[in-house]
Design a protein around this motif. Structure first.
Motif, PDB file in Angstrom:
ATOM      1  N   GLU A   1      -0.878  -0.236 -12.676  1.00 47.67           N
ATOM      2  CA  GLU A   1      -1.978  -1.071 -12.217  1.00 47.67           C
ATOM      3  C   GLU A   1      -1.981  -0.988 -10.695  1.00 47.67           C
ATOM      4  OE1 GLU A   1      -3.641  -5.655 -12.519  1.00 47.67           O
ATOM      5  OE2 GLU A   1      -2.126  -4.961 -13.946  1.00 47.67           O
ATOM      6  N   LEU A   2      -3.086  -0.486 -10.150  1.00 53.17           N
ATOM      7  CA  LEU A   2      -3.217  -0.244  -8.719  1.00 53.17           C
ATOM      8  C   LEU A   2      -4.443  -0.951  -8.169  1.00 53.17           C
ATOM      9  CD1 LEU A   2      -2.655   3.590  -9.087  1.00 53.17           C
ATOM     10  CD2 LEU A   2      -1.036   2.054  -7.979  1.00 53.17           C
ATOM     11  N   ALA A   3      -4.318  -1.520  -6.977  1.00 51.73           N
ATOM     12  CA  ALA A   3      -5.454  -2.158  -6.308  1.00 51.73           C
ATOM     13  C   ALA A   3      -5.886  -1.276  -5.138  1.00 51.73           C
ATOM     14  CB  ALA A   3      -5.064  -3.539  -5.793  1.00 51.73           C
ATOM     15  N   TYR A   4      -7.191  -1.155  -4.961  1.00 59.25           N
ATOM     16  CA  TYR A   4      -7.771  -0.358  -3.882  1.00 59.25           C
ATOM     17  C   TYR A   4      -8.743  -1.234  -3.107  1.00 59.25           C
ATOM     18  CZ  TYR A   4      -6.199   3.693  -6.587  1.00 59.25           C
ATOM     19  OH  TYR A   4      -5.448   4.596  -7.282  1.00 59.25           O
ATOM     20  N   THR A   5      -8.798  -1.044  -1.808  1.00 56.71           N
ATOM     21  CA  THR A   5      -9.828  -1.658  -0.986  1.00 56.71           C
ATOM     22  C   THR A   5     -10.856  -0.573  -0.686  1.00 56.71           C
ATOM     23  OG1 THR A   5      -8.283  -3.222  -0.014  1.00 56.71           O
ATOM     24  CG2 THR A   5     -10.343  -2.824   1.180  1.00 56.71           C
ATOM     25  N   VAL A   6     -12.108  -0.858  -1.007  1.00 48.36           N
ATOM     26  CA  VAL A   6     -13.183   0.101  -0.752  1.00 48.36           C
ATOM     27  C   VAL A   6     -13.454   0.109   0.753  1.00 48.36           C
ATOM     28  CG1 VAL A   6     -15.573   0.734  -1.245  1.00 48.36           C
ATOM     29  CG2 VAL A   6     -14.167  -0.324  -3.048  1.00 48.36           C
ATOM     30  N   ARG A   7     -13.264   1.273   1.363  1.00 52.34           N
ATOM     31  CA  ARG A   7     -13.477   1.440   2.800  1.00 52.34           C
ATOM     32  C   ARG A   7     -14.848   2.075   3.045  1.00 52.34           C
ATOM     33  NH1 ARG A   7      -8.381   3.951   2.024  1.00 52.34           N
ATOM     34  NH2 ARG A   7      -9.251   5.921   2.802  1.00 52.34           N
ATOM     35  N   PRO A   8     -15.415   1.901   4.238  1.00 51.70           N
ATOM     36  CA  PRO A   8     -16.751   2.461   4.523  1.00 51.70           C
ATOM     37  C   PRO A   8     -16.857   3.965   4.251  1.00 51.70           C
ATOM     38  CG  PRO A   8     -16.132   0.941   6.260  1.00 51.70           C
ATOM     39  CD  PRO A   8     -14.918   1.098   5.373  1.00 51.70           C
ATOM     40  N   GLU A   9     -15.797   4.722   4.518  1.00 57.04           N
ATOM     41  CA  GLU A   9     -15.851   6.170   4.305  1.00 57.04           C
ATOM     42  C   GLU A   9     -15.810   6.553   2.823  1.00 57.04           C
ATOM     43  OE1 GLU A   9     -13.366   4.553   5.915  1.00 57.04           O
ATOM     44  OE2 GLU A   9     -11.422   5.425   5.407  1.00 57.04           O
ATOM     45  N   MET A  10     -15.648   5.569   1.953  1.00 56.84           N
ATOM     46  CA  MET A  10     -15.661   5.812   0.514  1.00 56.84           C
ATOM     47  C   MET A  10     -17.046   5.574  -0.100  1.00 56.84           C
ATOM     48  SD  MET A  10     -12.181   3.885  -0.642  1.00 56.84           S
ATOM     49  CE  MET A  10     -10.555   4.558  -0.432  1.00 56.84           C
ATOM     50  N   ALA A  11     -17.992   5.160   0.727  1.00 57.82           N
ATOM     51  CA  ALA A  11     -19.325   4.799   0.228  1.00 57.82           C
ATOM     52  C   ALA A  11     -20.272   5.997   0.237  1.00 57.82           C
ATOM     53  CB  ALA A  11     -19.912   3.673   1.074  1.00 57.82           C
TER      54      ALA A  11
ATOM     55  N   PRO B   1      -3.517   2.998  -2.357  1.00 61.08           N
ATOM     56  CA  PRO B   1      -3.536   1.908  -3.330  1.00 61.08           C
ATOM     57  C   PRO B   1      -2.320   0.992  -3.179  1.00 61.08           C
ATOM     58  CG  PRO B   1      -2.682   3.882  -4.361  1.00 61.08           C
ATOM     59  CD  PRO B   1      -3.129   4.275  -2.962  1.00 61.08           C
ATOM     60  N   VAL B   2      -2.473  -0.236  -3.621  1.00 63.49           N
ATOM     61  CA  VAL B   2      -1.357  -1.180  -3.697  1.00 63.49           C
ATOM     62  C   VAL B   2      -0.877  -1.173  -5.139  1.00 63.49           C
ATOM     63  CG1 VAL B   2      -0.669  -3.603  -3.492  1.00 63.49           C
ATOM     64  CG2 VAL B   2      -2.238  -2.597  -1.808  1.00 63.49           C
ATOM     65  N   LEU B   3       0.397  -0.902  -5.327  1.00 65.56           N
ATOM     66  CA  LEU B   3       0.984  -0.873  -6.663  1.00 65.56           C
ATOM     67  C   LEU B   3       1.229  -2.311  -7.118  1.00 65.56           C
ATOM     68  CD1 LEU B   3       2.257   0.618  -9.064  1.00 65.56           C
ATOM     69  CD2 LEU B   3       4.380   0.748  -7.728  1.00 65.56           C
ATOM     70  N   LEU B   4       0.468  -2.741  -8.110  1.00 63.18           N
ATOM     71  CA  LEU B   4       0.598  -4.113  -8.604  1.00 63.18           C
ATOM     72  C   LEU B   4       1.636  -4.223  -9.714  1.00 63.18           C
ATOM     73  CD1 LEU B   4      -3.183  -5.115  -8.760  1.00 63.18           C
ATOM     74  CD2 LEU B   4      -1.528  -5.553  -6.920  1.00 63.18           C
ATOM     75  N   ASN B   5       1.575  -3.318 -10.673  1.00 62.36           N
ATOM     76  CA  ASN B   5       2.488  -3.342 -11.819  1.00 62.36           C
ATOM     77  C   ASN B   5       2.688  -1.932 -12.328  1.00 62.36           C
ATOM     78  OD1 ASN B   5       2.957  -6.247 -12.383  1.00 62.36           O
ATOM     79  ND2 ASN B   5       0.731  -6.270 -12.647  1.00 62.36           N
ATOM     80  N   PHE B   6       3.809  -1.727 -13.007  1.00 57.30           N
ATOM     81  CA  PHE B   6       4.046  -0.461 -13.688  1.00 57.30           C
ATOM     82  C   PHE B   6       5.010  -0.673 -14.844  1.00 57.30           C
ATOM     83  CE2 PHE B   6       7.505  -0.638 -10.648  1.00 57.30           C
ATOM     84  CZ  PHE B   6       8.589  -0.119 -11.338  1.00 57.30           C
ATOM     85  N   SER B   7       4.858   0.135 -15.835  1.00 59.53           N
ATOM     86  CA  SER B   7       5.804   0.258 -16.930  1.00 59.53           C
ATOM     87  C   SER B   7       5.687   1.687 -17.423  1.00 59.53           C
ATOM     88  CB  SER B   7       5.502  -0.744 -18.050  1.00 59.53           C
ATOM     89  OG  SER B   7       4.216  -0.506 -18.588  1.00 59.53           O
ATOM     90  N   GLU B   8       6.550   2.104 -18.292  1.00 57.27           N
ATOM     91  CA  GLU B   8       6.482   3.480 -18.768  1.00 57.27           C
ATOM     92  C   GLU B   8       5.119   3.737 -19.399  1.00 57.27           C
ATOM     93  OE1 GLU B   8       9.917   5.939 -20.457  1.00 57.27           O
ATOM     94  OE2 GLU B   8       8.721   5.423 -22.237  1.00 57.27           O
ATOM     95  N   GLY B   9       4.388   4.696 -18.842  1.00 58.00           N
ATOM     96  CA  GLY B   9       3.085   5.070 -19.362  1.00 58.00           C
ATOM     97  C   GLY B   9       1.927   4.215 -18.888  1.00 58.00           C
ATOM     98  N   SER B  10       2.144   3.372 -17.857  1.00 58.07           N
ATOM     99  CA  SER B  10       1.062   2.502 -17.390  1.00 58.07           C
ATOM    100  C   SER B  10       1.259   2.132 -15.917  1.00 58.07           C
ATOM    101  CB  SER B  10       1.028   1.232 -18.237  1.00 58.07           C
ATOM    102  OG  SER B  10      -0.013   0.382 -17.810  1.00 58.07           O
TER     103      SER B  10
ATOM    104  N   ALA C   1       0.851  -1.183   0.000  1.00 61.28           N
ATOM    105  CA  ALA C   1       0.000   0.000   0.000  1.00 61.28           C
ATOM    106  C   ALA C   1       0.890   1.237   0.000  1.00 61.28           C
ATOM    107  CB  ALA C   1      -0.908   0.016   1.218  1.00 61.28           C
ATOM    108  N   ILE C   2       0.577   2.167  -0.885  1.00 59.85           N
ATOM    109  CA  ILE C   2       1.351   3.402  -0.964  1.00 59.85           C
ATOM    110  C   ILE C   2       0.834   4.352   0.108  1.00 59.85           C
ATOM    111  CG2 ILE C   2       1.954   5.387  -2.397  1.00 59.85           C
ATOM    112  CD1 ILE C   2       1.661   3.522  -4.833  1.00 59.85           C
TER     113      ILE C   2
END
Length: 149
Positions: free
Chosen positions: A42-52, A31-40, A17-18
């Motif tokens: 991929e980030l994972a997010y967990t939806v938290r209650p305060e985001m609803a 977010p959790v950084l899953l992958n990266f390359s130049e110009g791209s 998690a960043i």
């Protein structure tokens, strides 16, 4: 930051998690950084209650913020720490997520010019079988507005 320092930052945050970004809002999104390359990215997010929203699903404003923040973060993959201001953001909302769900943001720079960059972001469920939203943005290089430390 040098290109080497930026690559070190990206590699040291892979699969974590960043929470040490220079952008406080990204740290809040965590977010959790899953992958990266130049110009791209991929980030994972967990939806938290305060985001609803009041009906218990991921708020459209948070989706917009994830898309905007993810696209902005993608520009660091070019190895320069520059400030780009979003000049437009278009979003299609296609599905819902609820607190506890994991979602994936996948970004791609379509065209990077000297001043203007166009990029897209897709938000998927954790299995990448259902798209929840997609967005596109144009960003303007605006280093004169960057806060100097």
């Amino acid at each position: 930051m040098s290109k080497e320092e930026i690559l070190f930052f990206l590699n040291s945050n892979k699969d974590k998690a960043i929470t040490n970004s220079p952008a406080p809002f990204m740290n809040w999104l965590a977010p959790v950084l899953l992958n990266f390359s130049e110009g791209s990215l991929e980030l994972a997010y967990t939806v938290r209650p305060e985001m609803a929203n009041p009906v218990g699903i991921l708020h459209g404003g948070v989706i917009a913020a994830i898309i905007d923040d993810s696209i902005g973060a993608t520009l660091i993959t070019y190895g320069k720490l520059e400030f780009h201001a979003t000049i437009n953001l278009t979003i299609d909302y296609l599905g819902a997520a609820k607190p506890g769900d994991s979602i994936i943001a996948i970004t791609k720079v379509i065209k990077k010019g000297k001043q203007l960059t166009n990029a897209i972001c897709e938000i998927w469920n954790k299995d990448k079988t259902r798209m929840l939203a997609k967005g596109s943005s144009n960003l303007l290089l605006a280093n004169q507005y960057a806060i100097q430390s």
